[in-house]
Design an enzyme around this catalytic site. Structure first.
Site, PDB file in Angstrom:
ATOM      1  N   ASN A 160       0.841  -1.207   0.093  1.00  0.00           N
ATOM      2  CA  ASN A 160      -0.145  -0.079  -0.099  1.00  0.00           C
ATOM      3  C   ASN A 160       0.700   1.149   0.037  1.00  0.00           C
ATOM      4  O   ASN A 160       1.467   1.536   0.925  1.00  0.00           O
ATOM      5  CB  ASN A 160      -0.866  -0.112   1.322  1.00  0.00           C
ATOM      6  CG  ASN A 160      -1.656   1.201   1.275  1.00  0.00           C
ATOM      7  OD1 ASN A 160      -1.914   2.055   0.651  1.00  0.00           O
ATOM      8  ND2 ASN A 160      -2.797   1.091   2.392  1.00  0.00           N
TER       9      ASN A 160
ATOM     10  N   ARG B 253      -2.654  -1.996  -3.266  1.00  0.00           N
ATOM     11  CA  ARG B 253      -3.921  -1.412  -2.936  1.00  0.00           C
ATOM     12  C   ARG B 253      -3.885  -0.307  -4.022  1.00  0.00           C
ATOM     13  O   ARG B 253      -2.950   0.759  -3.550  1.00  0.00           O
ATOM     14  CB  ARG B 253      -4.092  -0.929  -1.404  1.00  0.00           C
ATOM     15  CG  ARG B 253      -5.119   0.084  -1.138  1.00  0.00           C
ATOM     16  CD  ARG B 253      -5.235   0.672   0.024  1.00  0.00           C
ATOM     17  NE  ARG B 253      -6.212   1.581   0.387  1.00  0.00           N
ATOM     18  CZ  ARG B 253      -6.398   2.522   0.979  1.00  0.00           C
ATOM     19  NH1 ARG B 253      -5.205   3.010   1.648  1.00  0.00           N
ATOM     20  NH2 ARG B 253      -7.326   3.263   1.138  1.00  0.00           N
TER      21      ARG B 253
ATOM     22  N   HIS C 181     -12.762   2.656   0.715  1.00  0.00           N
ATOM     23  CA  HIS C 181     -12.779   1.599   1.703  1.00  0.00           C
ATOM     24  C   HIS C 181     -13.292   0.329   1.164  1.00  0.00           C
ATOM     25  O   HIS C 181     -14.124  -0.467   2.008  1.00  0.00           O
ATOM     26  CB  HIS C 181     -13.388   1.861   2.980  1.00  0.00           C
ATOM     27  CG  HIS C 181     -13.059   3.364   3.890  1.00  0.00           C
ATOM     28  ND1 HIS C 181     -13.530   4.014   4.156  1.00  0.00           N
ATOM     29  CD2 HIS C 181     -11.682   3.588   3.956  1.00  0.00           C
ATOM     30  CE1 HIS C 181     -12.711   5.070   5.045  1.00  0.00           C
ATOM     31  NE2 HIS C 181     -11.354   4.452   4.699  1.00  0.00           N
TER      32      HIS C 181
ATOM     33  N   ARG D  86     -11.533  15.426   8.455  1.00  0.00           N
ATOM     34  CA  ARG D  86     -12.224  15.864   7.303  1.00  0.00           C
ATOM     35  C   ARG D  86     -13.829  16.168   7.631  1.00  0.00           C
ATOM     36  O   ARG D  86     -14.316  15.508   8.568  1.00  0.00           O
ATOM     37  CB  ARG D  86     -12.123  14.476   6.430  1.00  0.00           C
ATOM     38  CG  ARG D  86     -10.910  14.398   5.871  1.00  0.00           C
ATOM     39  CD  ARG D  86     -11.087  13.261   5.018  1.00  0.00           C
ATOM     40  NE  ARG D  86      -9.877  12.192   5.090  1.00  0.00           N
ATOM     41  CZ  ARG D  86      -9.831  10.799   4.829  1.00  0.00           C
ATOM     42  NH1 ARG D  86     -10.810  10.320   4.105  1.00  0.00           N
ATOM     43  NH2 ARG D  86      -8.725  10.030   5.068  1.00  0.00           N
TER      44      ARG D  86
ATOM     45  N   GLU E  89      -7.755  -5.692   4.961  1.00  0.00           N
ATOM     46  CA  GLU E  89      -7.845  -5.412   3.703  1.00  0.00           C
ATOM     47  C   GLU E  89      -6.604  -6.139   2.984  1.00  0.00           C
ATOM     48  O   GLU E  89      -6.646  -6.527   1.651  1.00  0.00           O
ATOM     49  CB  GLU E  89      -7.624  -3.818   3.591  1.00  0.00           C
ATOM     50  CG  GLU E  89      -8.844  -3.204   3.682  1.00  0.00           C
ATOM     51  CD  GLU E  89      -8.469  -1.858   4.351  1.00  0.00           C
ATOM     52  OE1 GLU E  89      -8.018  -1.369   5.495  1.00  0.00           O
ATOM     53  OE2 GLU E  89      -8.989  -0.945   3.344  1.00  0.00           O
TER      54      GLU E  89
END
Ligand code: AMP
Length: 396
Positions: free
Chosen positions: A7, A91, A179, A240, A383
């Site tokens: 990743n 990823r 996601h 965020r 993941e």
């Protein structure tokens, strides 16, 4: 086969070596501050102490080489030779509308990832660098697994914005969702835990980490998800904003004299629970401050819980019911108070928590009270395992 899962971020690299004969992670690590002063590699071999190597890491080529060196090291390594790595899985954050599934990397796939860079300028270029470096250093088949792919089943009525249609036609402005790999993994696990085929289930998955999103999964397909064109839409996150009136953007730009990058920074890095509380984006800090009487920390946590609960209500309506609500990622897996705070709104859905089970940590759990109509599940996400599985599928 042993698969290297990567990743690549703009200044970081996470890696994990997965042995597919038993689906276990042999070792994993993180290279931080690539190209920045203070760079280092933190390597963890299953069952051994962490190894930290601090040195200048000028670019991703050096970072990937360091990861390979750590994996093949005589002491803290887990393989004798780099040739034991049979494939690499990456990823990739944005696959746009090109990828509803993982893809074996070839020139066309790389070009398509590049094409999506304008939609994910911080992530896709870094993902591509990782792919190209591995091509040189490993020379094995590689697979790209897209964060957006699982959401490609969303129907048009949920992914389009109420903008002039040309904005979609010309610029592909629409909701993509992120996601996806995590939502897919936990929804599959939920079906296993509930002992029912996923095709018969209505699930709401809450991936609550530093970034956070909710996903409505009906019969194994995504009906809706809270993130949009970018990972800024939806929930209030660590730093965020999540949803707000789009007119607030131009209003604040005018009042504060901000340009687009300044506004981008404010919405992505200075907002969320960190911005509201003025304390931290980390829920452990906020819970501590709130327990000590800090009102803005309490307010940030209350706003967070409320927003998640509101999405769960909306998605239950959209699916005309829900069988189970899933909590995953850093806050979802560890934040018992946050889970409780969210679930307190959901009694009308037949949600009731067992406080003792909700207090446990670290594994898959059904935390619902005996007899509760809607199940609440905590499922640690994985993941890397999904990426490794998809890589194996496309390369064996
Ligand atoms: P992730 O992005 O999935 O790695 O999640 C990271 C976030 O998880 C951190 O910023 C924390 O806010 C949160 N987190 C980690 N551990 C805990 C904990 N024990 N209680 C509450 N939140 C936690």
């Amino acid at each position: 086969m042993k698969i290297l899962v990567l990743n690549c971020g703009s200044s970081s690299l996470k890696y994990q070596l997965v042995d597919m004969s038993n689906e276990t992670a042999l070792a994993k690590g993180l290279v931080e501050r690539i190209g920045i002063a203070g760079s280092r590699l933190v390597h963890e071999k299953e069952g051994a102490d962490k190894v930290i190597i601090e040195q200048d890491i000028k670019d991703h080529t050096v970072a990937v080489q360091m990861a390979i060196d750590a994996l093949t090291h005589a002491g803290h390594g887990v393989i004798a030779d780099v040739k034991e790595i049979g494939a690499a899985g990456h990823r990739v954050v944005h696959g746009g509308e090109n990828f509803a599934e993982a893809a074996l990397i070839c020139d066309e796939v790389k070009a398509a990832i590049k094409e999506c860079s304008s939609l994910a300028p911080l992530h896709n270029p870094a993902n591509l660098v990782g792919i190209e470096v591995c091509e040189k250093l490993l020379g094995v088949p590689q697979v790209a697994v897209f964060d957006t792919a699982f959401h490609q089943t969303m129907p048009k009525k949920t992914y389009l914005y109420g903008l002039p249609y040309e904005m979609y036609d010309k610029h592909k402005v629409r909701r993509y969702g992120f996601h996806g790999t995590s939502h897919k993994y936990v929804s599959d696990r939920a079906a296993d835990m509930l002992g029912k085929p996923i095709s018969e289930l209505k699930l709401i998955s809450c991936h609550l980490g530093n970034g956070a999103s909710v996903c409505a999964i009906q019969g194994g397909k995504v009906l809706d998800t809270s993130m949009g064109l970018t990972p800024l839409e939806g929930l209030i996150m660590g730093t965020r904003t999540g949803d707000m009136d789009p007119a607030a953007v131009t209003f604040i730009m005018q009042k504060e004299g901000l340009d687009t990058s300044g506004m981008d920074d404010l919405m992505n890095k200075k907002s969320g629970v960190a911005g509201v509380s003025g304390i931290s984006s980390d829920f452990r800090d906020l819970e501590k401050a709130s327990a000590e009487g800090n009102e803005r920390a309490r307010l940030a946590l209350d706003m967070y819980d409320y927003r998640v609960a509101k999405y769960i209500g909306a998605y239950t309506a959209a699916m005309n019911g829900v069988d189970a609500i899933i909590f995953t990622a850093g806050v979802g897996e560890n934040g018992a108070d946050t889970r409780k705070g969210i679930c307190q709104y959901l009694g009308y859905l037949g949600v009731a928590l067992d406080d003792e089970k909700n207090g446990k940590r670290g594994k898959e759990l059904d935390i619902s009270a005996e007899g509760a109509k809607t199940r609440v599940l905590v499922i640690p996400t994985n993941e890397e395992l999904v990426i490794a599985r998809e890589t194996l599928q496309l390369t064996k």
